[in-house]
Design an enzyme around this catalytic site. Structure first.
Site, PDB file in Angstrom:
ATOM      1  N   CYS A  89     -20.065  -8.409   0.330  1.00  0.00           N
ATOM      2  CA  CYS A  89     -21.033  -8.903   1.307  1.00  0.00           C
ATOM      3  C   CYS A  89     -20.687  -8.531   2.732  1.00  0.00           C
ATOM      4  O   CYS A  89     -21.541  -8.153   3.513  1.00  0.00           O
ATOM      5  CB  CYS A  89     -21.068 -10.422   1.289  1.00  0.00           C
ATOM      6  SG  CYS A  89     -21.946 -11.089  -0.075  1.00  0.00           S
ATOM      7  N   SER A 149       5.232  -6.821  -1.380  1.00  0.00           N
ATOM      8  CA  SER A 149       4.782  -7.000  -0.007  1.00  0.00           C
ATOM      9  C   SER A 149       5.249  -8.355   0.506  1.00  0.00           C
ATOM     10  O   SER A 149       5.266  -9.327  -0.247  1.00  0.00           O
ATOM     11  CB  SER A 149       3.253  -6.930   0.030  1.00  0.00           C
ATOM     12  OG  SER A 149       2.795  -7.034   1.348  1.00  0.00           O
ATOM     13  N   ASN A 197      -5.502  -9.379  -7.497  1.00  0.00           N
ATOM     14  CA  ASN A 197      -5.759 -10.019  -6.206  1.00  0.00           C
ATOM     15  C   ASN A 197      -7.088 -10.756  -6.160  1.00  0.00           C
ATOM     16  O   ASN A 197      -7.227 -11.760  -5.488  1.00  0.00           O
ATOM     17  CB  ASN A 197      -5.685  -8.992  -5.075  1.00  0.00           C
ATOM     18  CG  ASN A 197      -6.443  -7.727  -5.375  1.00  0.00           C
ATOM     19  OD1 ASN A 197      -6.191  -7.058  -6.380  1.00  0.00           O
ATOM     20  ND2 ASN A 197      -7.392  -7.389  -4.530  1.00  0.00           N
ATOM     21  N   THR A 240       0.841  -1.200   0.000  1.00  0.00           N
ATOM     22  CA  THR A 240       0.000   0.000   0.000  1.00  0.00           C
ATOM     23  C   THR A 240       0.877   1.252   0.000  1.00  0.00           C
ATOM     24  O   THR A 240       0.669   2.182  -0.785  1.00  0.00           O
ATOM     25  CB  THR A 240      -0.920   0.019   1.245  1.00  0.00           C
ATOM     26  OG1 THR A 240      -1.776  -1.123   1.187  1.00  0.00           O
ATOM     27  CG2 THR A 240      -1.758   1.278   1.301  1.00  0.00           C
ATOM     28  N   HIS A 263       3.930 -10.123   3.234  1.00  0.00           N
ATOM     29  CA  HIS A 263       2.957 -11.046   3.856  1.00  0.00           C
ATOM     30  C   HIS A 263       2.133 -11.851   2.875  1.00  0.00           C
ATOM     31  O   HIS A 263       1.306 -12.671   3.267  1.00  0.00           O
ATOM     32  CB  HIS A 263       2.060 -10.301   4.857  1.00  0.00           C
ATOM     33  CG  HIS A 263       1.007  -9.418   4.271  1.00  0.00           C
ATOM     34  ND1 HIS A 263      -0.295  -9.822   4.151  1.00  0.00           N
ATOM     35  CD2 HIS A 263       1.050  -8.162   3.789  1.00  0.00           C
ATOM     36  CE1 HIS A 263      -1.010  -8.833   3.632  1.00  0.00           C
ATOM     37  NE2 HIS A 263      -0.204  -7.808   3.395  1.00  0.00           N
ATOM     38  N   GLN A 317       0.815  -9.479  -5.532  1.00  0.00           N
ATOM     39  CA  GLN A 317       0.314 -10.852  -5.674  1.00  0.00           C
ATOM     40  C   GLN A 317       1.171 -11.677  -6.635  1.00  0.00           C
ATOM     41  O   GLN A 317       0.857 -12.840  -6.886  1.00  0.00           O
ATOM     42  CB  GLN A 317      -1.140 -10.831  -6.190  1.00  0.00           C
ATOM     43  CG  GLN A 317      -2.138 -10.167  -5.276  1.00  0.00           C
ATOM     44  CD  GLN A 317      -2.504 -11.005  -4.061  1.00  0.00           C
ATOM     45  OE1 GLN A 317      -2.158 -12.183  -3.958  1.00  0.00           O
ATOM     46  NE2 GLN A 317      -3.204 -10.399  -3.124  1.00  0.00           N
TER      47      GLN A 317
HETATM   48  C1  LIG Z   1      -2.621  -6.300  -5.490  1.00  0.00           C
HETATM   49  C2  LIG Z   1      -2.400  -5.774  -4.111  1.00  0.00           C
HETATM   50  N1  LIG Z   1      -1.847  -4.566  -3.940  1.00  0.00           N
HETATM   51  C3  LIG Z   1      -1.616  -4.062  -2.720  1.00  0.00           C
HETATM   52  C4  LIG Z   1      -1.935  -4.746  -1.580  1.00  0.00           C
HETATM   53  C5  LIG Z   1      -1.657  -4.127  -0.246  1.00  0.00           C
HETATM   54  O1  LIG Z   1      -0.521  -4.721   0.322  1.00  0.00           O
HETATM   55  P1  LIG Z   1      -0.077  -4.427   1.821  1.00  0.00           P
HETATM   56  O2  LIG Z   1      -1.008  -5.210   2.682  1.00  0.00           O
HETATM   57  O3  LIG Z   1       1.327  -4.920   1.892  1.00  0.00           O
HETATM   58  O4  LIG Z   1      -0.163  -2.962   2.050  1.00  0.00           O
HETATM   59  C6  LIG Z   1      -2.507  -6.020  -1.711  1.00  0.00           C
HETATM   60  C7  LIG Z   1      -2.918  -6.800  -0.528  1.00  0.00           C
HETATM   61  O5  LIG Z   1      -3.907  -6.547   0.111  1.00  0.00           O
HETATM   62  C8  LIG Z   1      -2.755  -6.527  -3.000  1.00  0.00           C
HETATM   63  O6  LIG Z   1      -3.332  -7.715  -3.172  1.00  0.00           O
HETATM   64  S1  FES Z   2     -22.783  -7.999  -1.959  1.00  0.00           S
HETATM   65 FE1  FES Z   2     -23.620  -9.328  -3.363  1.00  0.00          FE
HETATM   66  S2  FES Z   2     -24.390 -10.968  -2.195  1.00  0.00           S
HETATM   67 FE2  FES Z   2     -23.495  -9.593  -0.787  1.00  0.00          FE
END
Ligand SMILES: Cc1ncc(COP(=O)(O)O)c(C=O)c1O
Ligand code: FES
Length: 438
Positions: A362, A236, A188, A109, A238, A216
């Site tokens: 959701c 990232s 993602n 992020t 994690h 990702q």
């Molecule tokens: C494509 C993508 N960009 C950015 C992020 C954000 O990463 P971070 O949690 O390291 O800030 C994520 C994960 O949530 C992601 O999947």
């Molecule tokens: S937002 Fe579509 S079923 Fe919940």
């Protein structure tokens, strides 16, 4: 002697504590929901567990080698600094970069914020326009919105029904005053892999820096910053079995790309990102990259086999299952499926024993279906019934089989109650029905 006593001790302590902690968690009430036993985890795109080998590498830097890597006057500082530089080399090596092009941050992020806003602000006098896509992660889209408020212009490219950008359309969108093209590597939500090499080539030809959010993609698919013409890249830890709270920005040196820093301070990370570098996290990130470099091929093959098993298992027992996003250009650890004639919220609620995520919102305050699926042109009802299954390094065949069993059971149960499904099976075209207006 190379292993500190604290390391041996603490590793033992962590291992010894694990069963106790697990037992404590056996039954609990979270947000009013009684949960007995831990659900099976299949949400690897949200985050991954830390690989025990990564934790092992990190522990000494919490317990005995806890110096500030920026301390210049004693051993504690020097050994931390050496560990940070070693980690930097490991991250760089996984993506074909020079270690001097890697800047540690708190995660993807932050990298996306520095890349998108930082480049545009640095070159604000000459470059006023950004090209990105409608399916980027929120932090890229939000950074772009922020730039628009500052008077920059942004083109949000649509994607094809398979989730990929049309490279000809991307080339056409680039203007003489375009300062950045930002296209993510692996999505993602749906796992599709964008044509990075082609995009990189177009950007190089047009002299525009190419930024890719590879959160990702790192450690999942091969990345080479030179081959792919990448100018900036967000990473990232994690998502690749490293710790949460650390990431890295790749910033090209030749030709040099400059950014306006987001934070003022001690000038660490060559002034790009002030603040004490968190040695244990960075060491963990480095270890995760080193493992990924060695095991990426193996992990990828395993994920492919398990993805196929999951897909065949579900499709063999229920019909009208649609895969969201290209199967050909896809990271196999992601399988995003929509189940026709099933109400999405009920499906997720019925799948309590599997930790998966819905493409839709959701669980959040808004009842909007996923903007990514909408960008693919997925109809609202199908976007509402999407489930993202994430397969990772530690996912087992038994877990996949259990996920199949639970999903099939739930989908069948909901369809048995669905008048729509009954009508569709009776050959009635649901689109032709005039529903009463409320
Ligand atoms: C494509 C993508 N960009 C950015 C992020 C954000 O990463 P971070 O949690 O390291 O800030 C994520 C994960 O949530 C992601 O999947
Ligand atoms: S937002 Fe579509 S079923 Fe919940």
């Amino acid at each position: 002697p190379s292993v500190s006593p604290a390391r041996a001790l603490s590793t033992a302590a962590v291992t010894a504590d694990a069963p106790a902690a697990a037992a404590e968690e056996e039954a609990m009430t979270i947000k009013g929901v009684r949960i007995s036993g831990r659900p099976l985890y299949m949400d690897m795109q949200a985050t991954t567990p830390v690989d025990p080998r990564v934790l092992d590498a990190m522990l000494p830097f919490y317990l005995s080698r806890y110096g500030n890597p920026h301390s210049r006057t004693h051993l504690y500082g020097w050994e931390s600094d050496a560990a940070v530089e070693e980690a930097r080399a490991r991250v760089a090596s996984l993506v074909g970069a020079d270690p001097r092009e890697i800047f540690f941050t708190s995660g993807a992020t932050e990298c996306n914020n520095i890349a998108v806003k930082g480049v545009m602000r640095f070159y604000r006098d000459r470059r006023r326009h950004v090209v990105t896509t409608q399916t980027e992660h929120k932090c890229v889209l939000d950074s772009c919105r922020y730039l628009q408020q500052e008077g920059f212009e942004v083109t949000y490219l649509p994607v094809r029904p398979d989730g990929l950008v049309d490279v000809a359309q991307l080339a056409d969108a680039i203007r003489p005053d375009t300062g950045l093209v930002s296209v993510m590597a692996v999505n993602n939500e749906i796992g599709v892999v964008q044509p990075l090499e082609e995009i990189g080539r177009i950007c190089r030809e047009k002299g525009v820096p190419f930024h890719t959010d590879a959160a990702q993609a790192l450690g999942k698919i091969p990345i080479d910053v030179n081959q792919m013409g990448i100018g900036l890249m967000s990473l990232s830890a994690h998502k690749i079995y490293g710790p949460k709270g650390v990431g890295a920005l790749y910033l090209r040196r030749r030709p040099r790309i400059r950014v306006e820093p987001q934070m003022s301070g001690g000038g660490q990370e060559r002034g790009i990102r002030s603040g004490t570098v968190p040695t244990p996290l960075v060491v963990g990130f480095g270890a995760a990259c080193e493992i990924a470099a060695k095991e990426m091929d193996y992990d990828h093959r395993r994920a492919s086999v398990l993805q196929q098993r999951l897909l065949d298992g579900i499709r063999g027992q229920v019909d009208d299952v649609v895969i969201n996003g290209s199967m050909e250009h896809r990271y196999p650890g992601n399988l995003n499926l929509s189940f026709a004639y099933v109400e999405g919220e009920s499906l997720l609620m019925g799948l309590k024993e599997v930790a998966v995520s819905s493409g839709s919102a959701c669980t959040s305050a808004s009842l909007e279906p996923s903007y990514v699926l909408r960008a693919l042109g997925v109809e609202e009802d199908m976007a509402h019934t999407s489930i993202r299954f994430g397969i990772g390094r530690f996912t087992t065949e038994e877990e996949v089989d259990r996920a199949i069993e639970l999903t099939v059971h739930q989908v069948k149960k909901l369809r048995d109650m669905s008048p729509l499904y009954e009508m569709a099976k009776a050959g009635i075209d649901l689109k032709s029905i005039q529903w009463a207006q409320h």
